[in-house]
Design a protein around this motif. Sequence first.
Motif, PDB file in Angstrom:
ATOM      1  N   ILE A 124       0.904  -1.102  -0.152  1.00 42.81           N
ATOM      2  CA  ILE A 124       0.089  -0.145   0.539  1.00 42.81           C
ATOM      3  C   ILE A 124       0.800   1.549  -0.266  1.00 42.81           C
ATOM      4  N   VAL A 125       2.350   1.133   0.723  1.00 40.87           N
ATOM      5  CA  VAL A 125       2.864   2.833   0.844  1.00 40.87           C
ATOM      6  C   VAL A 125       3.655   2.966  -0.466  1.00 40.87           C
ATOM      7  N   ALA A 126       4.247   1.875  -1.421  1.00 44.20           N
ATOM      8  CA  ALA A 126       4.590   1.399  -2.421  1.00 44.20           C
ATOM      9  C   ALA A 126       3.820   2.158  -3.637  1.00 44.20           C
ATOM     10  N   ALA A 127       2.338   1.448  -3.534  1.00 44.79           N
ATOM     11  CA  ALA A 127       1.795   0.762  -4.165  1.00 44.79           C
ATOM     12  C   ALA A 127      -0.051   1.244  -4.469  1.00 44.79           C
ATOM     13  N   GLY A 128      -0.091   2.291  -3.588  1.00 47.20           N
ATOM     14  CA  GLY A 128      -0.956   3.008  -2.915  1.00 47.20           C
ATOM     15  C   GLY A 128      -1.999   3.830  -4.332  1.00 47.20           C
ATOM     16  N   ASP A 129      -1.372   4.743  -5.150  1.00 47.36           N
ATOM     17  CA  ASP A 129      -1.457   5.623  -6.078  1.00 47.36           C
ATOM     18  C   ASP A 129      -2.462   4.508  -6.892  1.00 47.36           C
ATOM     19  N   ILE A 130      -1.885   3.095  -7.687  1.00 45.39           N
ATOM     20  CA  ILE A 130      -2.557   2.294  -8.835  1.00 45.39           C
ATOM     21  C   ILE A 130      -3.479   1.610  -7.791  1.00 45.39           C
ATOM     22  N   LEU A 131      -2.845   1.019  -6.347  1.00 43.30           N
ATOM     23  CA  LEU A 131      -3.717  -0.608  -5.674  1.00 43.30           C
ATOM     24  C   LEU A 131      -5.333   0.101  -5.290  1.00 43.30           C
ATOM     25  N   ILE A 132      -5.580   1.480  -4.958  1.00 41.90           N
ATOM     26  CA  ILE A 132      -6.306   2.356  -4.524  1.00 41.90           C
ATOM     27  C   ILE A 132      -7.591   2.379  -5.393  1.00 41.90           C
ATOM     28  N   PRO A 133      -7.456   3.051  -6.999  1.00 47.28           N
ATOM     29  CA  PRO A 133      -8.287   3.867  -7.790  1.00 47.28           C
ATOM     30  C   PRO A 133      -8.644   2.227  -8.631  1.00 47.28           C
ATOM     31  N   LEU A 134      -7.791   0.630  -7.846  1.00 47.69           N
ATOM     32  CA  LEU A 134      -7.876  -0.166  -8.952  1.00 47.69           C
ATOM     33  C   LEU A 134      -8.900  -1.340  -8.573  1.00 47.69           C
ATOM     34  N   ALA A 135      -8.682  -1.111  -7.169  1.00 53.41           N
ATOM     35  CA  ALA A 135     -10.169  -1.600  -5.963  1.00 53.41           C
ATOM     36  C   ALA A 135     -11.165  -0.975  -6.755  1.00 53.41           C
ATOM     37  N   GLU A 136     -11.088  -0.059  -6.391  1.00 55.23           N
ATOM     38  CA  GLU A 136     -12.299   1.132  -6.197  1.00 55.23           C
ATOM     39  C   GLU A 136     -12.829   0.274  -7.814  1.00 55.23           C
ATOM     40  N   ALA A 137     -12.270   0.553  -8.797  1.00 59.97           N
ATOM     41  CA  ALA A 137     -12.623  -0.013 -10.215  1.00 59.97           C
ATOM     42  C   ALA A 137     -12.996  -1.877 -10.801  1.00 59.97           C
ATOM     43  N   LYS A 138     -12.134  -2.560  -9.800  1.00 59.79           N
ATOM     44  CA  LYS A 138     -12.674  -4.130 -10.072  1.00 59.79           C
ATOM     45  C   LYS A 138     -13.270  -4.014  -9.475  1.00 59.79           C
ATOM     46  N   ASN A 139     -13.644  -3.298  -8.148  1.00 57.82           N
ATOM     47  CA  ASN A 139     -14.959  -3.473  -7.054  1.00 57.82           C
ATOM     48  C   ASN A 139     -14.304  -4.378  -5.846  1.00 57.82           C
ATOM     49  N   SER A 140     -12.779  -4.491  -6.286  1.00 58.79           N
ATOM     50  CA  SER A 140     -12.069  -5.354  -4.241  1.00 58.79           C
ATOM     51  C   SER A 140     -12.133  -4.639  -3.237  1.00 58.79           C
ATOM     52  N   ASN A 360       1.153   3.001 -13.328  1.00 58.64           N
ATOM     53  CA  ASN A 360       1.314   1.457 -13.620  1.00 58.64           C
ATOM     54  C   ASN A 360       2.099   1.078 -13.209  1.00 58.64           C
ATOM     55  N   LEU A 361       1.914  -0.361 -13.009  1.00 59.56           N
ATOM     56  CA  LEU A 361       2.813  -1.535 -11.496  1.00 59.56           C
ATOM     57  C   LEU A 361       4.425  -1.499 -12.744  1.00 59.56           C
ATOM     58  N   ASP A 362       4.712  -1.016 -13.799  1.00 58.09           N
ATOM     59  CA  ASP A 362       6.186  -0.560 -14.237  1.00 58.09           C
ATOM     60  C   ASP A 362       6.661  -0.361 -13.434  1.00 58.09           C
ATOM     61  N   ASP A 363       5.978   1.040 -13.540  1.00 55.14           N
ATOM     62  CA  ASP A 363       6.573   1.524 -13.179  1.00 55.14           C
ATOM     63  C   ASP A 363       7.244   1.967 -11.613  1.00 55.14           C
ATOM     64  N   VAL A 364       6.496   1.161 -10.342  1.00 52.83           N
ATOM     65  CA  VAL A 364       6.582   1.244  -9.486  1.00 52.83           C
ATOM     66  C   VAL A 364       7.525   0.227  -9.348  1.00 52.83           C
ATOM     67  N   PHE A 365       7.850  -0.703 -10.676  1.00 50.44           N
ATOM     68  CA  PHE A 365       8.516  -1.988  -9.957  1.00 50.44           C
ATOM     69  C   PHE A 365      10.441  -1.079 -10.236  1.00 50.44           C
ATOM     70  N   GLU A 366      10.228  -0.178 -11.428  1.00 47.90           N
ATOM     71  CA  GLU A 366      11.759   0.553 -11.426  1.00 47.90           C
ATOM     72  C   GLU A 366      11.850   1.508 -10.441  1.00 47.90           C
ATOM     73  N   TYR A 367      10.776   2.378 -10.500  1.00 48.74           N
ATOM     74  CA  TYR A 367      11.542   3.534  -8.965  1.00 48.74           C
ATOM     75  C   TYR A 367      11.868   2.343  -8.041  1.00 48.74           C
ATOM     76  N   ASP A 368      11.378   0.913  -7.613  1.00 46.76           N
ATOM     77  CA  ASP A 368      11.666   0.559  -6.736  1.00 46.76           C
ATOM     78  C   ASP A 368      13.847   0.091  -6.527  1.00 46.76           C
ATOM     79  N   LYS A 369      13.589  -0.633  -8.246  1.00 48.11           N
ATOM     80  CA  LYS A 369      15.029  -0.502  -8.529  1.00 48.11           C
ATOM     81  C   LYS A 369      16.353   0.257  -8.377  1.00 48.11           C
ATOM     82  N   GLN A 370      15.911   1.742  -8.737  1.00 48.04           N
ATOM     83  CA  GLN A 370      16.542   2.775  -8.220  1.00 48.04           C
ATOM     84  C   GLN A 370      17.192   3.265  -7.410  1.00 48.04           C
ATOM     85  N   ALA A 371      15.859   3.165  -7.196  1.00 50.89           N
ATOM     86  CA  ALA A 371      16.403   3.518  -4.754  1.00 50.89           C
ATOM     87  C   ALA A 371      17.214   3.183  -4.335  1.00 50.89           C
TER      88      ALA A 371
END
Length: 383
Positions: A124-140, A360-371
Amino acid sequence: MKNIILLGATGSIGESCLNVIRQNKKEFNLLGIGLGSNLDKAHKIAQEFEPEHIFIGEPDLDNSHQLFRRYPRILNSENELQQLIQDSNVDIVVSAISGFAGLKASYFAIDAGKTILVANKESIVAAGDILIPLAEAKNSKIIPVDSEHNAIHQCLPSYRNLDEIAKIIITASGGPFKDKTFKELAEVSLQDALKHPTWSMGTKITIDSATLVNKCLELIEAHHLFQIPESKIEIVLHPQSIIHSMVTFIDGSTMAQMSNPNMEVPIANALGLGRRLPINFEPIHFSGLNFSFEPIPEGRGVIFEIAREVCNQGGNLGVIFNAANEVAVESFINKDINFADIYRVIERTFNSFPCSKLNNLDDVFEYDKQARIQAEKVIKSIS
Ligand code: NAD
Ligand code: MG
């Protein structure tokens, strides 16, 4: 009967979750488990609960096939895990893998529109900006397991009218070093850091609790989960760990959720999906009990300022903060840096990145790698 996939089954949360399931056998079927590499423990769980599927995240294939010969399906690729989670038989996914490694599991569950019990705050900390709207869209449906967030979840009326919330108060035990000065922190040992005064947890979160970075992660987690600005979230030390968090409403009422510190309580609440499940628990003995509250210890303010900036600016900053912390904690465990250096690694790594949007999620993985690369550089420069 609800079908559950428990990811992180061999860990501390996994164990507490299995205890709740064991006490409510008629309610739940453990359809699948996931783990990193602790095959002996997984074998015992499999013998008792007979899950149909076992996902091994860090596979040693020869060994695992031998151990799990009896079980129809060993999954060892993320694709297979995703397919399993998408199966219409799956009712609940428990995301309890430790650290950033748990992000894919959280993503798969939310993307599949499942009810997800989130212990893995890092996703949630790393990808909240992706996961929370996705949950809304997918009714999760995302149900928090972290004790503070589950407490807030319990204190909020189900309709969650955010305009009625004056503030959320997250409590913190303060960890083993709450009375130490910042200067003294350079001298503390790994053993000391692993001695949490009130909770028994996995290694990474125990170190996070000692640095108080766990509370920073929880602040960001609460901001995302409850869609509330950081300015309405207060953090207060409560060394007894009985009140797990509170919500103050605009009419002046404050609701608190309490229990003795035992993760089975929030897990039972989350698994109950709105109903109360019976578990064996040690009741609070109020007579003679003293509650106390204190401000955050001096010298740790910078880390909270960074966490609040993560909430306010969003984007890649949560990924950077989380990755810097994970690398720093691992280096402290490996004795490459001292305890106080953890703060330096986070601050310097964090300050090396401008804020950018996550698409998107790929961005999350890319920034994680760089950091992570940047954090390693910082570690080299100070060790
Ligand atoms: P833990 O270290 O005890 O267990 C971690 C689990 O994840 C193990 O089952 C391990 O095998 C599995 N795992 C690790 N890497 C994996 C991988 N690559 N693929 C698949 N599985 C993998 O950790 P924990 O204390 O149970 O914490 C789990 C999560 O819950 C963390 O995100 C933590 O912050 C959160 N949490 C824990 C507690 C607690 O009381 N322990 C409280 C609140 C939140
Ligand atoms: Mg917590």
